[in-house]
Design a protein around this motif. Sequence first.
Motif, PDB file in Angstrom:
ATOM      1  N   VAL A   1      13.461  52.299  -6.704  1.00 21.06           N
ATOM      2  CA  VAL A   1      12.446  53.358  -6.645  1.00 21.06           C
ATOM      3  C   VAL A   1      12.296  53.847  -5.216  1.00 21.06           C
ATOM      4  CG1 VAL A   1      10.015  53.907  -7.029  1.00 21.06           C
ATOM      5  CG2 VAL A   1      11.229  52.423  -8.636  1.00 21.06           C
ATOM      6  N   GLU A   2      12.303  52.909  -4.252  1.00 23.73           N
ATOM      7  CA  GLU A   2      12.198  53.284  -2.845  1.00 23.73           C
ATOM      8  C   GLU A   2      13.380  54.150  -2.426  1.00 23.73           C
ATOM      9  OE1 GLU A   2       9.644  52.771  -1.184  1.00 23.73           O
ATOM     10  OE2 GLU A   2       8.592  51.130  -2.171  1.00 23.73           O
ATOM     11  N   MET A   3      14.559  53.838  -2.936  1.00 26.59           N
ATOM     12  CA  MET A   3      15.740  54.641  -2.609  1.00 26.59           C
ATOM     13  C   MET A   3      15.521  56.091  -2.994  1.00 26.59           C
ATOM     14  SD  MET A   3      18.899  52.209  -3.848  1.00 26.59           S
ATOM     15  CE  MET A   3      20.090  53.541  -3.610  1.00 26.59           C
ATOM     16  N   ARG A   4      14.972  56.286  -4.179  1.00 31.35           N
ATOM     17  CA  ARG A   4      14.782  57.644  -4.677  1.00 31.35           C
ATOM     18  C   ARG A   4      13.656  58.357  -3.948  1.00 31.35           C
ATOM     19  NH1 ARG A   4      13.243  56.314  -9.351  1.00 31.35           N
ATOM     20  NH2 ARG A   4      11.016  56.711  -9.151  1.00 31.35           N
ATOM     21  N   GLN A   5      12.504  57.686  -3.826  1.00 28.43           N
ATOM     22  CA  GLN A   5      11.312  58.363  -3.327  1.00 28.43           C
ATOM     23  C   GLN A   5      11.298  58.522  -1.816  1.00 28.43           C
ATOM     24  OE1 GLN A   5       7.995  56.154  -4.913  1.00 28.43           O
ATOM     25  NE2 GLN A   5       8.221  57.019  -6.962  1.00 28.43           N
ATOM     26  N   ASN A   6      11.851  57.555  -1.079  1.00 33.24           N
ATOM     27  CA  ASN A   6      11.732  57.584   0.372  1.00 33.24           C
ATOM     28  C   ASN A   6      13.021  57.901   1.114  1.00 33.24           C
ATOM     29  OD1 ASN A   6       8.837  56.674   0.802  1.00 33.24           O
ATOM     30  ND2 ASN A   6       9.604  55.032  -0.497  1.00 33.24           N
ATOM     31  N   LEU A   7      14.160  57.699   0.459  1.00 32.14           N
ATOM     32  CA  LEU A   7      15.426  58.034   1.092  1.00 32.14           C
ATOM     33  C   LEU A   7      16.087  59.259   0.469  1.00 32.14           C
ATOM     34  CD1 LEU A   7      17.032  54.527   1.696  1.00 32.14           C
ATOM     35  CD2 LEU A   7      16.138  56.105   3.403  1.00 32.14           C
ATOM     36  N   GLY A   8      15.549  59.727  -0.644  1.00 29.41           N
ATOM     37  CA  GLY A   8      16.114  60.912  -1.273  1.00 29.41           C
ATOM     38  C   GLY A   8      17.489  60.689  -1.857  1.00 29.41           C
ATOM     39  N   ILE A   9      17.806  59.435  -2.203  1.00 27.53           N
ATOM     40  CA  ILE A   9      19.113  59.113  -2.770  1.00 27.53           C
ATOM     41  C   ILE A   9      18.972  59.179  -4.281  1.00 27.53           C
ATOM     42  CG2 ILE A   9      20.904  57.349  -2.970  1.00 27.53           C
ATOM     43  CD1 ILE A   9      19.956  56.308  -0.237  1.00 27.53           C
ATOM     44  N   THR A  10      19.442  60.265  -4.872  1.00 28.23           N
ATOM     45  CA  THR A  10      19.268  60.487  -6.299  1.00 28.23           C
ATOM     46  C   THR A  10      20.611  60.488  -7.008  1.00 28.23           C
ATOM     47  OG1 THR A  10      19.492  62.900  -6.242  1.00 28.23           O
ATOM     48  CG2 THR A  10      17.328  61.977  -5.722  1.00 28.23           C
ATOM     49  N   GLY A  11      20.547  60.575  -8.330  1.00 29.91           N
ATOM     50  CA  GLY A  11      21.761  60.578  -9.133  1.00 29.91           C
ATOM     51  C   GLY A  11      22.311  61.962  -9.369  1.00 29.91           C
ATOM     52  N   ASP A  12      21.898  62.941  -8.586  1.00 30.81           N
ATOM     53  CA  ASP A  12      22.371  64.309  -8.789  1.00 30.81           C
ATOM     54  C   ASP A  12      22.770  64.906  -7.455  1.00 30.81           C
ATOM     55  OD1 ASP A  12      23.047  66.550 -10.248  1.00 30.81           O
ATOM     56  OD2 ASP A  12      21.045  67.426 -10.133  1.00 30.81           O
TER      57      ASP A  12
ATOM     58  N   ILE B   1      31.030  59.211  -5.203  1.00 32.99           N
ATOM     59  CA  ILE B   1      31.382  58.982  -3.799  1.00 32.99           C
ATOM     60  C   ILE B   1      30.377  59.679  -2.892  1.00 32.99           C
ATOM     61  CG2 ILE B   1      33.127  59.267  -2.028  1.00 32.99           C
ATOM     62  CD1 ILE B   1      33.800  57.226  -4.197  1.00 32.99           C
ATOM     63  N   ASP B   2      29.958  60.880  -3.284  1.00 34.93           N
ATOM     64  CA  ASP B   2      28.953  61.604  -2.502  1.00 34.93           C
ATOM     65  C   ASP B   2      27.656  60.797  -2.414  1.00 34.93           C
ATOM     66  OD1 ASP B   2      30.655  63.715  -2.078  1.00 34.93           O
ATOM     67  OD2 ASP B   2      29.891  64.892  -3.763  1.00 34.93           O
ATOM     68  N   GLU B   3      27.288  60.127  -3.519  1.00 33.78           N
ATOM     69  CA  GLU B   3      26.076  59.310  -3.515  1.00 33.78           C
ATOM     70  C   GLU B   3      26.149  58.213  -2.456  1.00 33.78           C
ATOM     71  OE1 GLU B   3      25.356  57.581  -7.283  1.00 33.78           O
ATOM     72  OE2 GLU B   3      25.205  59.480  -8.350  1.00 33.78           O
ATOM     73  N   ALA B   4      27.277  57.500  -2.438  1.00 32.57           N
ATOM     74  CA  ALA B   4      27.411  56.382  -1.508  1.00 32.57           C
ATOM     75  C   ALA B   4      27.471  56.870  -0.065  1.00 32.57           C
ATOM     76  CB  ALA B   4      28.652  55.564  -1.842  1.00 32.57           C
ATOM     77  N   ILE B   5      28.193  57.944   0.169  1.00 37.39           N
ATOM     78  CA  ILE B   5      28.289  58.483   1.529  1.00 37.39           C
ATOM     79  C   ILE B   5      26.929  58.984   1.996  1.00 37.39           C
ATOM     80  CG2 ILE B   5      29.238  60.395   2.888  1.00 37.39           C
ATOM     81  CD1 ILE B   5      31.874  59.977   1.413  1.00 37.39           C
ATOM     82  N   ASN B   6      26.191  59.625   1.099  1.00 34.78           N
ATOM     83  CA  ASN B   6      24.845  60.066   1.447  1.00 34.78           C
ATOM     84  C   ASN B   6      23.955  58.870   1.759  1.00 34.78           C
ATOM     85  OD1 ASN B   6      22.523  61.942   1.555  1.00 34.78           O
ATOM     86  ND2 ASN B   6      21.905  60.912  -0.326  1.00 34.78           N
ATOM     87  N   ALA B   7      24.084  57.803   0.952  1.00 39.42           N
ATOM     88  CA  ALA B   7      23.286  56.600   1.198  1.00 39.42           C
ATOM     89  C   ALA B   7      23.607  56.018   2.567  1.00 39.42           C
ATOM     90  CB  ALA B   7      23.552  55.561   0.105  1.00 39.42           C
ATOM     91  N   ALA B   8      24.906  55.919   2.885  1.00 40.70           N
ATOM     92  CA  ALA B   8      25.310  55.364   4.178  1.00 40.70           C
ATOM     93  C   ALA B   8      24.776  56.211   5.330  1.00 40.70           C
ATOM     94  CB  ALA B   8      26.837  55.261   4.244  1.00 40.70           C
ATOM     95  N   SER B   9      24.800  57.526   5.164  1.00 48.98           N
ATOM     96  CA  SER B   9      24.340  58.408   6.243  1.00 48.98           C
ATOM     97  C   SER B   9      22.828  58.350   6.419  1.00 48.98           C
ATOM     98  CB  SER B   9      24.773  59.854   5.963  1.00 48.98           C
ATOM     99  OG  SER B   9      24.099  60.377   4.823  1.00 48.98           O
ATOM    100  N   GLN B  10      22.102  58.009   5.352  1.00 53.28           N
ATOM    101  CA  GLN B  10      20.642  57.952   5.421  1.00 53.28           C
ATOM    102  C   GLN B  10      20.140  56.722   6.160  1.00 53.28           C
ATOM    103  OE1 GLN B  10      18.428  60.152   4.369  1.00 53.28           O
ATOM    104  NE2 GLN B  10      19.730  61.574   3.269  1.00 53.28           N
TER     105      GLN B  10
ATOM    106  N   LYS C   1      16.298  60.061 -10.518  1.00 54.23           N
ATOM    107  CA  LYS C   1      16.814  58.702 -10.554  1.00 54.23           C
ATOM    108  C   LYS C   1      17.605  58.409  -9.290  1.00 54.23           C
ATOM    109  CE  LYS C   1      17.397  58.488 -15.597  1.00 54.23           C
ATOM    110  NZ  LYS C   1      18.394  58.275 -16.683  1.00 54.23           N
ATOM    111  N   ALA C   2      17.546  57.151  -8.860  1.00 50.91           N
ATOM    112  CA  ALA C   2      18.422  56.740  -7.769  1.00 50.91           C
ATOM    113  C   ALA C   2      19.840  56.707  -8.315  1.00 50.91           C
ATOM    114  CB  ALA C   2      18.020  55.369  -7.250  1.00 50.91           C
ATOM    115  N   GLY C   3      20.804  57.169  -7.513  1.00 49.93           N
ATOM    116  CA  GLY C   3      22.184  57.224  -7.967  1.00 49.93           C
ATOM    117  C   GLY C   3      22.741  55.842  -8.261  1.00 49.93           C
TER     118      GLY C   3
END
Length: 295
Positions: free
Chosen positions: A139-150, A236-245, A162-164
Amino acid sequence: MKWQGRRGSSNVRTSSGGGKMIGGGIGGIIIAGILWLVFGVNPMTALQTGQVVAGGGSNTSTEPATSDDRDTQFVKVVLADTEEVWHQIFNEGGSTYQEPSLILFNGQVSSACGSASSATGPFYCPGDQTVYLDTSFFVEMRQNLGITGDQQGSGNSENQGKAGDFAQAYVISHEVGHHVQTLLGISQQVNEASRQVTRAEANKLSVLQELQADCFAGVWAQRNQERVQFLEAGDIDEAINAASQIGDDRLARVSGGAVVPDNFTHGTSQQRVQWFTRGLESGNVQTCDTFSGAL
């Protein structure tokens, strides 16, 4: 990410007790305000740098995870996927992979590395060879890091909010990467070297260790793709976005602080993306030597 229908790991457990949090001052502020944002907190490194409060040995009772909720089942499948891949890689090298445990907890937990709360974020404890994951972290990933499934902006209603999935899998595989480092003796070398150098130099070793865990996560993703073809468009975009965040430089800016490279413990956004991508493209642990003679 395709994950339904595959084996779930029997090594996932849930915590039925919590540890007592101690500490305060600036350390508590760091934990409450920043550290929860960081994937892959290594407690052994964090204990050395004062970013995680320390407690006694593990006294948290656990039991097999029997919940049928979506997140628990997802975690089981991802951990099982890491088991399959790392067994294969270790076998190729003529050795045997020892599977870690994963404990899902709510609020706080006590590990062999000390007590931790949901503010700590996911972490791996080499003392008990266990990954710890708070059930609220996705939930924190989605709400505070903006890491979503889209990440591709498709407007798919099933993914919005949703978190990706693959970003979540990246988190788990990064922590398992720390377990691999423990099995290979890398973590022990880092800890020993860190005790003999300055704080700034120890932080640099921590960065190299974290970047290698990112690379190992990429290796896992590539090898798992070969095994079960689990990746979908946008993963792949999800993971790269997560790493960059979660680069130290970005987290410093988000917290309103100065960007001080000597204080980095996990690497910049660019470095984290670079090393995850390197592992993903190669599928070979030999490409993940972030230390290059540093130890």
